[in-house]
Design an enzyme around this catalytic site. Sequence first.
Site, PDB file in Angstrom:
ATOM      1  N   GLU A 179       2.183  -9.035  11.905  1.00 30.45           N
ATOM      2  CA  GLU A 179       1.992  -8.628  10.510  1.00 30.45           C
ATOM      3  C   GLU A 179       3.346  -8.320   9.847  1.00 30.45           C
ATOM      4  OE1 GLU A 179      -0.502  -5.184  10.261  1.00 30.45           O
ATOM      5  OE2 GLU A 179      -0.811  -5.331   8.095  1.00 30.45           O
ATOM      6  N   ASP A 230       0.755  -1.257   0.000  1.00 31.30           N
ATOM      7  CA  ASP A 230       0.000   0.000   0.000  1.00 31.30           C
ATOM      8  C   ASP A 230       0.790   1.316   0.000  1.00 31.30           C
ATOM      9  OD1 ASP A 230      -1.757  -2.049   0.399  1.00 31.30           O
ATOM     10  OD2 ASP A 230      -2.857  -1.110   2.018  1.00 31.30           O
TER      11      ASP A 230
END
Length: 448
Positions: free
Chosen positions: A420, A178
């Site tokens: 993550e 992103d």
Amino acid sequence: MDDGDAAVSDTRRDQLVATCRTVLDTNWRDGWTCPSADLYPHQWLWDSCFIAIGLAHVDPSRAADELRSLLRGQWANGMLPNMIFAPGTRDLGSRTIWRSRTHDDAPRDVDTTCITQPPLLAIAAMRVAAALDEPARGEFLRELFPRIVAHHEWLYRERDLDGTGLVTLIHPWECGLDSTPPWMDALRRMRLPWWLRIAERLHLARVLRRIRYDTRQLPAAERATDDDGFLMVAAAVHAKRYGFELRRMPRNEGALLQDVGFNAMLAAANGALRFLTDDLGESLPPSLDASIDRTMRAIDDLWDNATGQYCSRDAVTGALVTARTIATFLPLWAGIPVGERAARLVTQLRDAASYWPAFPVPSVPIDAPGFREVRYWKGPTWVNTNWMLVDALHAYSEADLAEQLRERTIAVVATAGPFEYFSPLDGSGHGAPDFSWTAALTLDLALE
Ligand code: GLC
């Protein structure tokens, strides 16, 4: 935390496998898996592909269901959206951006986004099929094959308008990385409509922080900055004005990139699609076949000899974007005949002052000016990109480096937990805890 070199003992490896399985079980939502229970309650395209690859080791039939569930979101034109929204979740803000059901092609029974994500379905399907027994294997492949073909055809028809072989992305959320620097640079050059310029001047980004979902759950320093977040929402609003259709979007506004990572992953997936085609005794539509050949050649044009790296191309200006990121290595994963370039890339990868600190491989090299140790895609080490690089290094006869990367990746997850992402400097875990693709791909790395 100890140095990343230490290999994990058999007992710790067994514990790690058990932990990873628990994460996947906890995040299972009766038919599909969310990336993490609190931060990411919906279904994401490439996450589910990674998840299925891990699940194939421990529960092949659930892995097959994970991939089947992605098809719930497929549009009639072949597009696979990057997200399928979970019913009944509180996060209504992001759903409002898209309003997918206002599009004729969108499914009627689920809400989705109107953009895509790396097309890893063919790769995941190949891996899951290999773990299934007949007749389940054949049934699964016959069901998925036409849907995967339709997705690849959509990518070339709607996103490769000039027939170059390279797909153009209309939003950074499509590339999967992103807030990666090349995209944020492109967004900063984007011409905003007047009302968004005013919002920018009024520092509305800071106001937006109050309604941001992610920074309510995690430290703001680990997420995209408010400015980057504002620009990403602005880019989605911009694309919405044109129905999220590249062919309608003006070339002198907005940010459009021939993203190197996405195109490399597409090339890898094309390879898997050809494998499945032969396996099923099918053939691909001739125009798709021709596009696939073009992609293999076109990735060559993304090489920048001066900096010795593969780069994304700004589809508006035609310029290569030379900000350094991990995406530069992904053409190695696609089996592109890179020749001597592979050696140049591997030399950069081995550099301890750049891409190979104690806990490799950082998403942005540690000597780049934009490197941020724990901020999302601006520096942390992610397991999915490491997983691709382990494979890539094997393909280029760098078995020692590949195995080192495998062991260091397993070790960092075993020590910090299935986060993550991780600090490439000290191996600490950041972002969402109990993150599904970290768990799934660690299973694959540990059990393969
Ligand atoms: C973040 C990542 C994206 C991922 C999603 C769900 O937005 O950047 O790649 O798919 O989280 O895990």
